[in-house]
Design a protein around this motif. Structure first.
Motif, PDB file in Angstrom:
ATOM      1  N   GLN A  86       0.859  -1.122  -0.020  1.00 63.34           N
ATOM      2  CA  GLN A  86       0.149   0.055   0.116  1.00 63.34           C
ATOM      3  C   GLN A  86       0.855   1.300  -0.001  1.00 63.34           C
ATOM      4  O   GLN A  86       1.729   1.436   0.760  1.00 63.34           O
ATOM      5  CB  GLN A  86      -0.803  -0.031   1.247  1.00 63.34           C
ATOM      6  N   GLU A  93       3.668   0.104   2.471  1.00 63.96           N
ATOM      7  CA  GLU A  93       3.951  -0.627   3.527  1.00 63.96           C
ATOM      8  C   GLU A  93       3.507  -2.240   2.964  1.00 63.96           C
ATOM      9  O   GLU A  93       2.821  -2.195   2.246  1.00 63.96           O
ATOM     10  CB  GLU A  93       2.696  -0.342   4.598  1.00 63.96           C
ATOM     11  N   VAL A 130       1.132  -8.783   4.631  1.00 64.02           N
ATOM     12  CA  VAL A 130       0.906 -10.105   4.025  1.00 64.02           C
ATOM     13  C   VAL A 130      -0.364 -10.782   4.072  1.00 64.02           C
ATOM     14  O   VAL A 130      -1.372 -10.442   4.928  1.00 64.02           O
ATOM     15  CB  VAL A 130       1.915 -10.810   5.100  1.00 64.02           C
ATOM     16  N   ARG A 131      -0.916 -11.513   3.210  1.00 61.52           N
ATOM     17  CA  ARG A 131      -1.968 -12.171   3.196  1.00 61.52           C
ATOM     18  C   ARG A 131      -1.706 -13.795   2.966  1.00 61.52           C
ATOM     19  O   ARG A 131      -0.571 -14.095   2.457  1.00 61.52           O
ATOM     20  CB  ARG A 131      -2.873 -11.869   1.758  1.00 61.52           C
ATOM     21  N   PRO A 139      -4.398 -10.783   7.589  1.00 60.89           N
ATOM     22  CA  PRO A 139      -3.334 -10.956   8.525  1.00 60.89           C
ATOM     23  C   PRO A 139      -3.999 -10.920  10.021  1.00 60.89           C
ATOM     24  O   PRO A 139      -3.573 -11.559  10.888  1.00 60.89           O
ATOM     25  CB  PRO A 139      -2.368  -9.828   8.471  1.00 60.89           C
ATOM     26  N   ASN A 160       5.969  -4.764   8.814  1.00 59.79           N
ATOM     27  CA  ASN A 160       5.658  -4.758  10.275  1.00 59.79           C
ATOM     28  C   ASN A 160       6.497  -5.759  11.010  1.00 59.79           C
ATOM     29  O   ASN A 160       6.786  -6.940  10.132  1.00 59.79           O
ATOM     30  CB  ASN A 160       4.169  -5.141  10.316  1.00 59.79           C
ATOM     31  N   ASP A 218       4.108   2.159  15.391  1.00 57.54           N
ATOM     32  CA  ASP A 218       2.959   1.889  14.783  1.00 57.54           C
ATOM     33  C   ASP A 218       1.637   1.841  15.456  1.00 57.54           C
ATOM     34  O   ASP A 218       1.766   1.791  16.955  1.00 57.54           O
ATOM     35  CB  ASP A 218       2.819   0.589  14.162  1.00 57.54           C
ATOM     36  N   ARG A 276      -5.575   5.080  12.856  1.00 57.14           N
ATOM     37  CA  ARG A 276      -6.639   5.370  12.092  1.00 57.14           C
ATOM     38  C   ARG A 276      -7.795   6.214  13.110  1.00 57.14           C
ATOM     39  O   ARG A 276      -8.594   6.955  12.364  1.00 57.14           O
ATOM     40  CB  ARG A 276      -7.393   4.161  11.508  1.00 57.14           C
ATOM     41  N   GLU A 295      -9.210   8.177   3.953  1.00 60.13           N
ATOM     42  CA  GLU A 295     -10.049   7.500   2.840  1.00 60.13           C
ATOM     43  C   GLU A 295     -10.613   8.525   2.214  1.00 60.13           C
ATOM     44  O   GLU A 295     -11.385   8.522   1.151  1.00 60.13           O
ATOM     45  CB  GLU A 295     -11.295   6.922   3.911  1.00 60.13           C
ATOM     46  N   TRP A 305      -7.072   4.202   1.641  1.00 56.59           N
ATOM     47  CA  TRP A 305      -7.894   3.846   0.471  1.00 56.59           C
ATOM     48  C   TRP A 305      -7.972   5.030  -0.422  1.00 56.59           C
ATOM     49  O   TRP A 305      -8.571   4.872  -1.694  1.00 56.59           O
ATOM     50  CB  TRP A 305      -9.388   3.337   0.969  1.00 56.59           C
TER      51      TRP A 305
HETATM   52  P1  C2E Z   1      -1.329  -2.027  10.523  1.00 57.01           P
HETATM   53  O1  C2E Z   1       0.042  -2.296  10.416  1.00 57.01           O
HETATM   54  O2  C2E Z   1      -2.044  -0.984  11.229  1.00 57.01           O
HETATM   55  O3  C2E Z   1      -1.813  -1.737   8.790  1.00 57.01           O
HETATM   56  C1  C2E Z   1      -2.932  -0.952   8.339  1.00 57.01           C
HETATM   57  C2  C2E Z   1      -3.998  -1.927   8.210  1.00 57.01           C
HETATM   58  O4  C2E Z   1      -5.087  -0.856   7.766  1.00 57.01           O
HETATM   59  C3  C2E Z   1      -3.983  -2.872   6.858  1.00 57.01           C
HETATM   60  O5  C2E Z   1      -4.932  -3.758   7.116  1.00 57.01           O
HETATM   61  C4  C2E Z   1      -4.527  -2.013   5.737  1.00 57.01           C
HETATM   62  O6  C2E Z   1      -4.977  -2.899   4.754  1.00 57.01           O
HETATM   63  C5  C2E Z   1      -5.626  -1.210   6.415  1.00 57.01           C
HETATM   64  N1  C2E Z   1      -6.148   0.123   5.745  1.00 57.01           N
HETATM   65  C6  C2E Z   1      -5.252   0.541   4.882  1.00 57.01           C
HETATM   66  N2  C2E Z   1      -5.821   1.749   4.495  1.00 57.01           N
HETATM   67  C7  C2E Z   1      -6.950   1.851   4.954  1.00 57.01           C
HETATM   68  C8  C2E Z   1      -8.131   2.732   5.045  1.00 57.01           C
HETATM   69  O7  C2E Z   1      -8.269   3.671   4.406  1.00 57.01           O
HETATM   70  N3  C2E Z   1      -9.109   2.607   5.767  1.00 57.01           N
HETATM   71  C9  C2E Z   1      -9.419   1.245   6.684  1.00 57.01           C
HETATM   72  N4  C2E Z   1     -10.566   1.101   7.061  1.00 57.01           N
HETATM   73  N5  C2E Z   1      -8.164   0.503   6.554  1.00 57.01           N
HETATM   74  C10 C2E Z   1      -7.054   0.737   5.904  1.00 57.01           C
HETATM   75  P2  C2E Z   1      -4.494  -5.358   7.112  1.00 57.01           P
HETATM   76  O8  C2E Z   1      -3.812  -5.607   5.736  1.00 57.01           O
HETATM   77  O9  C2E Z   1      -5.830  -6.075   7.346  1.00 57.01           O
HETATM   78  O10 C2E Z   1      -3.496  -5.720   8.226  1.00 57.01           O
HETATM   79  C11 C2E Z   1      -3.879  -5.755   9.458  1.00 57.01           C
HETATM   80  C12 C2E Z   1      -2.696  -5.747  10.689  1.00 57.01           C
HETATM   81  O11 C2E Z   1      -1.904  -7.032  10.177  1.00 57.01           O
HETATM   82  C13 C2E Z   1      -1.725  -4.577   9.983  1.00 57.01           C
HETATM   83  O12 C2E Z   1      -2.128  -3.473  10.650  1.00 57.01           O
HETATM   84  C14 C2E Z   1      -0.481  -5.174  10.958  1.00 57.01           C
HETATM   85  O13 C2E Z   1      -0.429  -4.876  12.167  1.00 57.01           O
HETATM   86  C15 C2E Z   1      -0.867  -6.841  10.587  1.00 57.01           C
HETATM   87  N6  C2E Z   1       0.346  -7.196   9.723  1.00 57.01           N
HETATM   88  C16 C2E Z   1       0.104  -7.032   8.223  1.00 57.01           C
HETATM   89  N7  C2E Z   1       1.246  -7.678   7.618  1.00 57.01           N
HETATM   90  C17 C2E Z   1       2.109  -8.205   8.482  1.00 57.01           C
HETATM   91  C18 C2E Z   1       3.289  -8.709   8.736  1.00 57.01           C
HETATM   92  O14 C2E Z   1       3.964  -8.996   7.536  1.00 57.01           O
HETATM   93  N8  C2E Z   1       3.942  -9.061   9.835  1.00 57.01           N
HETATM   94  C19 C2E Z   1       3.323  -8.754  11.030  1.00 57.01           C
HETATM   95  N9  C2E Z   1       3.791  -8.837  12.108  1.00 57.01           N
HETATM   96  N10 C2E Z   1       1.936  -8.117  11.111  1.00 57.01           N
HETATM   97  C20 C2E Z   1       1.372  -7.934   9.871  1.00 57.01           C
END
Ligand code: C2E
Ligand code: CA
Ligand code: CA
Ligand code: CA
Length: 286
Positions: free
Chosen positions: A44, A58, A61-62, A73, A121, A183, A207, A246, A265
């Motif tokens: 993103q 950023e 992962v999925r 995640p 992350n 973060d 957020r 957003e 977004w």
């Molecule tokens: P995070 O680090 O706070 O990542 C931001 C999350 O907000 C992401 O969700 C992203 O898709 C979402 N997001 C981005 N822009 C917007 C927006 O405008 N509005 C809304 N409502 N949401 C938005 P995602 O991808 O589901 O990831 C969730 C969490 O999972 C991440 O929160 C992070 O803490 C964790 N994560 C993701 N990838 C990894 C990784 O490789 N390793 C680890 N340890 N944690 C991860």
């Protein structure tokens, strides 16, 4: 859940999906998912609020689960932390992301805004793993990427009350030139004065702070809070990134408040790496 063809229901949202997948089913499939190549990364963009240029991305992962499709995640990171898989998984994410950054840099070398950077992350379990610094150094060297292209994101809650042993690896990485971002800032209860003690150079404002700015004019209390955080952060030489942008109204108000970088977004959803390259190129050519 939405209706699909009358008497059957199809789950269209991840929360409904969560209810039908048992925790047990995911736990047994998770340890071997990495070997089977079922994880992938979406990127993103991180956008400079002053000039709108893409500065990096950023890595998120999925898991492409063979039965359940794409899982976010939030569905499996807690399990990966619990089972210890987070260490090899996190290393894999780091390696993939750094290689991706290398490719962007090669393809986008002439961009006036500077080379694209990558945010990754880090889970608290990775912080306490003794191989963190060494692994990171090796991954950067193998990819031929300089440490300043990397930003590691650590949640505020992981560092609350952190003692020196926990901070040592982060300090070493910061000394090498890796940026450390705090973060989800604002969701924990950290003492603001404590920030000085942490080897961080970026605050990622959660957020929840930007939500009140979706409309214009924004909630005046939200504005005051963000204004205060930004001025404190800048006085400590920290850059401020805002998450969850957003709407254009949010972006504009956050820019006026002095935030440096934005993600959300409004600019782009997380997507495949080629998408980021397109966005950055559009940007570089005006
Ligand atoms: P995070 O680090 O706070 O990542 C931001 C999350 O907000 C992401 O969700 C992203 O898709 C979402 N997001 C981005 N822009 C917007 C927006 O405008 N509005 C809304 N409502 N949401 C938005 P995602 O991808 O589901 O990831 C969730 C969490 O999972 C991440 O929160 C992070 O803490 C964790 N994560 C993701 N990838 C990894 C990784 O490789 N390793 C680890 N340890 N944690 C991860
Ligand atoms: Ca993050
Ligand atoms: Ca975050
Ligand atoms: Ca968050």
């Amino acid at each position: 859940a939405k209706s699909a063809g009358g008497n059957r229901y199809e789950f269209a949202d991840p929360e409904a999906d969560a209810r039908v997948i048992t925790r047990h089913g995911l736990t047994t499939a998770l340890p071997t998912a990495l070997e089977r190549g079922e994880f992938f990364i979406e990127y993103q963009p991180l956008v400079h609020l002053g000039d709108g240029s893409v500065r990096g991305a950023e890595a998120l992962v999925r898991w492409l689960h063979p039965q359940h499709g794409v899982l976010g995640p939030d569905r499996f990171i807690p399990l990966a932390e619990h089972t210890g898989l987070i260490v090899p998984l996190g290393r894999w994410v780091l390696e993939q992301s750094v290689r991706q950054a290398r490719e962007w840099r090669e393809r986008n070398g002439g961009d006036a805004a500077g080379p694209l950077r990558i945010n990754v992350n880090l889970s608290p379990c990775q912080l306490t793993h003794p191989g963190l610094v060494q692994d990171t150094v090796e991954i950067l060297e193998r990819a031929g990427v300089t440490p300043d292209a990397l930003c590691l994101e650590v949640t505020e809650s992981a560092l609350i009350g952190a003692d020196d042993d926990l901070l040592k690896p982060l300090r070493r990485l910061a000394e090498m030139g890796v940026d450390i971002a705090l973060d989800d800032f604002g969701t924990g209860y950290s003492n603001l004065a404590n920030l000085r003690r942490l080897p961080v150079s970026v605050l990622k404002l959660d957020r929840s702070f930007t939500r009140g700015m979706q409309q214009f004019p924004a909630d005046p209390v939200d504005l005051k809070i963000v204004e205060g955080i930004v001025s404190l952060a800048h006085s400590l030489d920290l850059a401020v990134t805002v998450e969850g942008v957003e709407t254009g109204a949010q972006a504009e108000q956050l820019r006026i408040l002095g935030c440096d970088t934005a993600q959300g977004w409004y600019y782009a959803r997380p997507g495949p790496p080629e998408r980021l390259h397109e966005l950055a190129l559009v940007d570089a050519t005006g």
